[in-house]
Scaffold this motif. Structure first.
Motif: not given
Length: 409
Positions: A190-192, A197-199, A234-240, A262-265
């Motif tokens: 839905e967010g995508k 921005i999807t969380v 969730l990541e495979n679904a496209g969560a940012d 937010y995520e480390p480099q």
């Protein structure tokens, strides 16, 4: 700058483990003599509830059960009857499962302090949600607007209509300043679709699907394993972004607003021998602690040992495989030192790089006779040359070759 957050309800802001829809769906179907496994229901949570009933009833095995139990009623009649029963069941369940999830009150206070608007979208109908809203309000959670598919001409997730409706009513322009938060794949979709921005939220969400007591009773290793699985989905679904709990969203908003990652480099790609670079999936799995005396760990070890014997085409009656920890050179040395007799055998080594040369050095150190067949580092070992060499040396019963020479890059 984040201007608004749009939350899901069950499993995200209330109802730890998203229990209410599961209980209501199962009771609704059971009332007609049909048992639907929890996993099948959870697979599509987040959909409009009527659409969810239709999706379950579209399964051939469910249709067969319905025709067996109710031969005089069509599938469309089944959908209507089961959905009506679901509406009755969910009202009874919602009163028992509308406790706010940990961290939500603090997050709401943070949003109010920073002037961030917040709303909700849901797979519930307006009537169903009407039972939850006052219970949440008593606990300090009052979204500015609550959107169901009743307000969007029956169009629910994974379409963006409810989210876009919420943005419009809040007076927020630009989806890139809006965060959509949810615990299901359909929330992320839905967010995508709305370009927000999807969380994804992991703890207490649908993808783990346990009550708080059930989850807290698990070992840390099991909890991590379940969380890693949910993160991957969730990541495979496209969560940012994927967060453990709602309180983590406070730090995430701050990071986004200051253009920080937010995520480390990501780590650099390592070209050193090994190889040492591992995929995110492997890294996540390595975060799970395993006890070497756990039954699961011992079973995995035995399975690997048996697979190695099968790979070597030998019987467990005469051979065994011992797993040893060390570098690639360690493994090569242990193999040559145990598989090749020192006194009565000759080893032929096809050398096309540093590791082939190291095999020869190991053989020298172990006093093993060897015949070397040399190739250039950029040259593929030639089977015809190897066969001629083997024919010329009938005393050779053992042969060693590097499958992929690391030093070639």
């Amino acid at each position: 700058m984040i201007k608004a957050i749009v939350f899901d309800w069950a499993g995200t802001t209330v109802d730890y483990g998203s229990q209410a829809p599961i209980i209501a769906f199962q009771q609704a179907f059971e009332s007609f003599g049909i048992t639907v496994p929890t996993a099948e229901i959870r697979a599509d949570l987040g959909l409009d509830k009527l659409d969810h009933v239709k999706k379950i009833m579209a399964k051939p095995d469910v249709q067969d059960k319905w025709r067996e139990k109710h031969p005089n009623d069509s599938i469309s009649q089944a959908v209507d009857q089961i959905y009506r029963r679901f509406q009755t069941e969910i009202v009874q369940v919602l009163a028992k499962t509308s406790q706010l999830k940990s961290g939500l009150v603090e997050l709401v206070a943070y949003c109010q302090q920073r002037g961030i608007k917040y709303a909700s979208t849901t797979g519930y109908t307006s009537e169903m949600l009407g039972h939850v809203i006052p219970l949440a309000a008593k606990q300090g959670y009052t979204p500015e607007i609550n959107v169901t598919s009743d307000l969007t001409n029956g169009i629910g997730r994974p379409n963006p209509d409810m989210l876009l409706y919420a943005m419009d009513k809040m007076g927020v322009e630009g989806p890139h300043s809006v965060i959509k938060v949810g615990d299901t794949v359909n929330d992320i979709l839905e967010g995508k679709a709305a370009h927000a921005i999807t969380v994804g939220v992991v703890e207490g969400g649908n993808l783990i699907g346990l009550t708080e007591d059930e989850y807290n009773s698990l070992s840390i290793a099991k909890q991590n394993s379940l969380k890693n699985r949910a993160i991957t989905i969730l990541e495979n679904a496209g969560a940012d972004y994927v967060i453990d709990n709602l309180q983590d969203l406070i730090n995430l908003i701050s990071a986004i607003d200051t253009d920080q990652k937010y995520e480390p480099q990501p780590a650099p790609i390592l070209l050193t021998p090994g190889p040492l670079t591992t995929s995110p999936v492997v890294k996540k799995q390595m975060l799970v602690d395993h006890g070497t005396w756990d039954d699961e760990y011992k079973a995995d070890t035995q399975a690997v040992r048996q697979a190695l014997l099968k790979l070597a085409n030998v019987s467990s009656a005469n051979y065994t495989a011992v797993l040893m920890q060390g570098s690639g050179t360690f493994a090569v040395e242990s193999t040559i030192g145990t598989a090749v007799p020192k006194q009565s055998a000759v080893l032929m080594i096809a050398i096309n790089g540093a590791y082939g040369q190291r095999m020869a050095q190991i053989a020298d150190y172990l006093d093993i006779k060897h015949v070397d067949l040399n190739f250039r580092e950029d040259e593929i070992t030639d089977w015809h040359q190897i066969k001629r060499a083997l024919d010329a040396h009938p005393e050779v019963p053992y042969f060693a070759i590097v499958h992929c020479e690391t030093t070639t890059g």
